[in-house]
Design a protein around this motif. Structure first.
Motif, PDB file in Angstrom:
ATOM      1  N   MET A   1     -19.237   5.994 -12.791  1.00  0.00           N
ATOM      2  CA  MET A   1     -19.558   7.241 -12.066  1.00  0.00           C
ATOM      3  C   MET A   1     -18.446   8.278 -12.223  1.00  0.00           C
ATOM      4  SD  MET A   1     -21.851   8.722 -10.480  1.00  0.00           S
ATOM      5  CE  MET A   1     -21.667  10.450 -10.155  1.00  0.00           C
ATOM      6  N   THR A   4     -18.849  10.087 -15.388  1.00  0.00           N
ATOM      7  CA  THR A   4     -19.878  11.129 -15.433  1.00  0.00           C
ATOM      8  C   THR A   4     -19.388  12.402 -14.750  1.00  0.00           C
ATOM      9  OG1 THR A   4     -20.858   9.832 -13.685  1.00  0.00           O
ATOM     10  CG2 THR A   4     -22.081   9.942 -15.736  1.00  0.00           C
ATOM     11  N   HIS A   7     -17.256  14.193 -17.090  1.00  0.00           N
ATOM     12  CA  HIS A   7     -18.053  14.911 -18.089  1.00  0.00           C
ATOM     13  C   HIS A   7     -18.642  16.187 -17.514  1.00  0.00           C
ATOM     14  CE1 HIS A   7     -18.488  11.260 -20.819  1.00  0.00           C
ATOM     15  NE2 HIS A   7     -17.791  12.184 -21.442  1.00  0.00           N
ATOM     16  N   PHE A   8     -19.114  16.001 -16.281  1.00  0.00           N
ATOM     17  CA  PHE A   8     -19.749  17.130 -15.615  1.00  0.00           C
ATOM     18  C   PHE A   8     -18.758  18.289 -15.472  1.00  0.00           C
ATOM     19  CE2 PHE A   8     -20.963  19.358 -11.664  1.00  0.00           C
ATOM     20  CZ  PHE A   8     -22.178  19.845 -12.104  1.00  0.00           C
ATOM     21  N   PHE A  11     -18.150  19.883 -18.662  1.00  0.00           N
ATOM     22  CA  PHE A  11     -19.255  20.757 -19.051  1.00  0.00           C
ATOM     23  C   PHE A  11     -19.200  22.086 -18.313  1.00  0.00           C
ATOM     24  CE2 PHE A  11     -23.023  22.223 -20.651  1.00  0.00           C
ATOM     25  CZ  PHE A  11     -23.953  22.495 -19.661  1.00  0.00           C
ATOM     26  N   LEU A  14     -16.446  24.154 -19.530  1.00  0.00           N
ATOM     27  CA  LEU A  14     -16.784  24.694 -20.849  1.00  0.00           C
ATOM     28  C   LEU A  14     -17.727  25.876 -20.737  1.00  0.00           C
ATOM     29  CD1 LEU A  14     -17.287  21.582 -23.102  1.00  0.00           C
ATOM     30  CD2 LEU A  14     -15.892  23.587 -23.628  1.00  0.00           C
ATOM     31  N   ILE A  18     -17.368  29.827 -21.614  1.00  0.00           N
ATOM     32  CA  ILE A  18     -18.232  30.611 -22.500  1.00  0.00           C
ATOM     33  C   ILE A  18     -18.768  31.860 -21.812  1.00  0.00           C
ATOM     34  CG2 ILE A  18     -20.428  30.565 -23.750  1.00  0.00           C
ATOM     35  CD1 ILE A  18     -19.704  27.502 -24.222  1.00  0.00           C
ATOM     36  N   LEU A  72     -10.105  30.161 -35.605  1.00  0.00           N
ATOM     37  CA  LEU A  72     -10.808  30.248 -36.882  1.00  0.00           C
ATOM     38  C   LEU A  72      -9.860  30.679 -37.994  1.00  0.00           C
ATOM     39  CD1 LEU A  72     -13.476  30.099 -38.446  1.00  0.00           C
ATOM     40  CD2 LEU A  72     -13.827  32.497 -37.908  1.00  0.00           C
ATOM     41  N   GLN A  75      -7.949  27.781 -39.135  1.00  0.00           N
ATOM     42  CA  GLN A  75      -8.826  26.894 -39.879  1.00  0.00           C
ATOM     43  C   GLN A  75      -9.064  27.418 -41.296  1.00  0.00           C
ATOM     44  OE1 GLN A  75     -12.006  26.096 -37.231  1.00  0.00           O
ATOM     45  NE2 GLN A  75     -13.230  25.017 -38.756  1.00  0.00           N
ATOM     46  N   LYS A 154     -21.257  32.089 -32.259  1.00  0.00           N
ATOM     47  CA  LYS A 154     -22.530  31.600 -31.714  1.00  0.00           C
ATOM     48  C   LYS A 154     -22.887  32.216 -30.372  1.00  0.00           C
ATOM     49  CE  LYS A 154     -19.805  27.482 -30.866  1.00  0.00           C
ATOM     50  NZ  LYS A 154     -18.574  28.048 -31.457  1.00  0.00           N
TER      51      LYS A 154
ATOM     52  N   PHE B   4     -29.509  14.355 -12.412  1.00  0.00           N
ATOM     53  CA  PHE B   4     -28.111  14.747 -12.599  1.00  0.00           C
ATOM     54  C   PHE B   4     -27.599  14.275 -13.970  1.00  0.00           C
ATOM     55  CE2 PHE B   4     -23.557  13.681 -11.927  1.00  0.00           C
ATOM     56  CZ  PHE B   4     -23.098  14.970 -11.782  1.00  0.00           C
ATOM     57  N   LEU B   5     -27.926  13.001 -14.279  1.00  0.00           N
ATOM     58  CA  LEU B   5     -27.509  12.426 -15.556  1.00  0.00           C
ATOM     59  C   LEU B   5     -28.138  13.172 -16.727  1.00  0.00           C
ATOM     60  CD1 LEU B   5     -27.382   8.577 -14.978  1.00  0.00           C
ATOM     61  CD2 LEU B   5     -25.515  10.101 -15.633  1.00  0.00           C
ATOM     62  N   ILE B   8     -26.322  16.305 -17.341  1.00  0.00           N
ATOM     63  CA  ILE B   8     -25.072  16.057 -18.054  1.00  0.00           C
ATOM     64  C   ILE B   8     -25.357  15.807 -19.525  1.00  0.00           C
ATOM     65  CG2 ILE B   8     -23.106  14.493 -18.255  1.00  0.00           C
ATOM     66  CD1 ILE B   8     -22.790  15.097 -15.533  1.00  0.00           C
ATOM     67  N   ILE B  12     -24.052  17.637 -22.894  1.00  0.00           N
ATOM     68  CA  ILE B  12     -23.290  17.054 -23.991  1.00  0.00           C
ATOM     69  C   ILE B  12     -23.974  17.361 -25.336  1.00  0.00           C
ATOM     70  CG2 ILE B  12     -22.565  14.855 -25.012  1.00  0.00           C
ATOM     71  CD1 ILE B  12     -22.209  13.927 -22.033  1.00  0.00           C
ATOM     72  N   ASN B  26     -18.279  27.488 -40.926  1.00  0.00           N
ATOM     73  CA  ASN B  26     -17.053  27.366 -41.680  1.00  0.00           C
ATOM     74  C   ASN B  26     -17.299  27.278 -43.183  1.00  0.00           C
ATOM     75  OD1 ASN B  26     -14.331  27.255 -41.737  1.00  0.00           O
ATOM     76  ND2 ASN B  26     -14.290  25.032 -41.739  1.00  0.00           N
TER      77      ASN B  26
END
Lengths: 205, 247
Positions: A1, A4, A7-8, A11, A14, A18, A72, A75, A154, B4-5, B8, B12, B26
């Motif tokens: 848990m 997750t 990760h959440f 996200f 992130l 953006i 970039l 790169q 993007k 919820f999962l 997520i 991803i 690129n």
């Protein structure tokens, strides 16, 4: 848990990154106006005699940071083949050093500024995702051509990935040097060379 | 929880798709930079070139630059500008011939005007009146550019002693331009401004020191950006020449 949630959070941060970024997005039809504003702002900073060199560059880099895609650029200067061989931490380290190198090289030139003016001459859409903005730098009666190369990322932002000065591409120049170094020496050596302060910098300035 | 999962998970996925998008973009970029300079660069003289670059660099830093600085200390800038104008005017035949060869007739006309105005009213070319008063600027063209203009490729890179970066095409061009250069001496040439080889050499040295004195810091400044001098200079030279040819 726990994982997750991590990760959440990742996200969220992130996507926030953006959306936050797209607030400042340069739209295609606004590139000229946007750049003109930035150029005028930069010129005002450059002309400000009350500012010290490092204050000037600090203020200027705030402008640059929003329109240059340093990651970039790093790169591209390395080439995608070499880039893909590196792990993420090395990529990050290289990007950071490369950005510093670009900024240092710019700072070294601040003293050369006298009363040059930059005017936008032409905006050319090369293809869907590329725009070249041609500007003229005027010094006395001489005119020098500088082309800012934009790409559309993007998120539909237009960012600069290369600058062409009198026909010399900055990225190409680095690319040639990095390629040359890497044919003879390992990547670590290249990082070392990037870290080195300029040997030739005269002390007196 | 499941929702919820799923949320997520989609996040991803989105992130992953962005990753692939960036690498695709690129590839697109690589084509832009993978030009002649990068694609299996043909540089058969690279080790000679590299040592000659070091030699030229030392020659500049330890001999030419100090000489030019000493000279600049004695001779006021105005005089040095005048001398530079004088030589520039003298090199008119090179510009005239190459503009003509490239069929740039308007430039040929302007060059001729410049030569006539500056040689007479500009007192043997010491003053660039054509530019000062009439804004007629010189149109620098050399034979290397003319050859490039007609589609001749640059060939491999050659670093010349004292003269610096060049390539096969520009070397051929240079020898042609030397023939037209009034401050050189050729026995086989009918018209020689100078009497012998020694005079030509001394004049060229003077010309070089005077020119250098007007641009003394530029090379040193430029060099600061180099991470490795030889590929840096090579890239700069070849890109710049390409640009000049297409102008």
């Amino acid at each position: 848990m726990n994982k997750t949630i991590k990760h959440f959070l990742l996200f969220i941060s992130l996507s926030f990154g953006i959306t936050n970024h797209s607030l400042y997005a340069i739209e295609e039809n606004k590139i000229s106006a946007f750049m003109q504003t930035n150029i005028d702002l930069a010129t005002t900073i450059l002309r400000d005699k009350k500012l010290y060199k490092n204050e000037k560059s600090e203020k200027l880099f705030v402008i640059f940071d929003s329109i240059f895609d340093y990651t970039l650029m790093a790169q591209l200067s390395l080439g995608s083949k070499q880039w893909s061989l590196l792990d993420a931490s090395k990529q990050n380290e290289f990007t950071k050093l490369f950005e510093e190198k670009l900024k240092l090289s710019y700072m070294n030139k601040l003293d050369l500024y006298t009363d040059e003016k930059i005017v936008i001459k032409n905006l050319e859409k090369i293809k869907d995702t590329r725009i070249h903005l041609t500007t003229h730098l005027m010094k006395n009666s001489e005119v020098y051509e500088i082309i800012y190369k934009f790409y559309k990322n993007k998120n539909n932002d237009w960012l600069i990935y290369d600058v062409d000065i009198l026909g010399v591409s900055i990225i190409q120049t680095y690319r040639t040097q990095f390629a040359d170094i890497l044919t003879k020496e390992p990547f670590e050596k290249l990082l070392e060379k990037l870290k080195q302060p300029d040997e030739e910098t005269p002390k007196k300035q | 929880m499941r929702l919820f999962l799923a949320f997520i998970f989609s996040g991803i996925l989105l992130f992953a798709s962005e990753m692939t998008a960036s690498s695709y973009a690129n590839d697109d970029f690589d084509a832009e930079f993978n030009d002649t300079q990068n694609k299996e660069l043909f540089d058969p003289l690279s080790s000679y070139n590299e040592s000659m670059t070091t030699f030229n660099d030392s020659f500049y830093e330890y001999i030419l630059k100090p000489t030019a600085e000493g000279y600049a200390f004695i001779v006021p800038q105005q005089a040095r500008n005048g001398i530079s104008n004088f030589f520039d005017n003298l090199l008119f035949p090179i510009r005239f011939a190459n503009n003509l060869l490239q069929l740039k007739f308007f430039n040929v006309l302007e060059e001729s005007e410049r030569f006539m105005i500056n040689s007479t009213m500009g007192i043997l070319g010491f003053r660039d009146l054509a530019d000062e008063e009439l804004s007629i600027k010189a149109h620098d063209e050399d034979l290397g550019q003319t050859l490039g203009y007609y589609g001749i490729g640059s060939g491999f890179h050659i670093v010349l002693p004292f003269l610096g970066p060049s390539n096969v095409r520009d070397l051929v061009g240079l020898s042609g331009d030397m023939w037209l250069n009034p401050i050189n001496y050729f026995e086989a040439r009918h018209l020689n401004l100078l009497k012998n080889q020694e005079q030509a050499l001394a004049t060229t040295a003077f010309f070089t020191i005077n020119e250098t004195s007007l641009h003394v810091k530029e090379y040193t400044q430029l060099k600061k950006d180099a991470i490795k001098l030889y590929p840096f200079m090579r890239s700069l030279y070849e890109s710049r020449r390409n640009k000049l040819i297409h102008e």
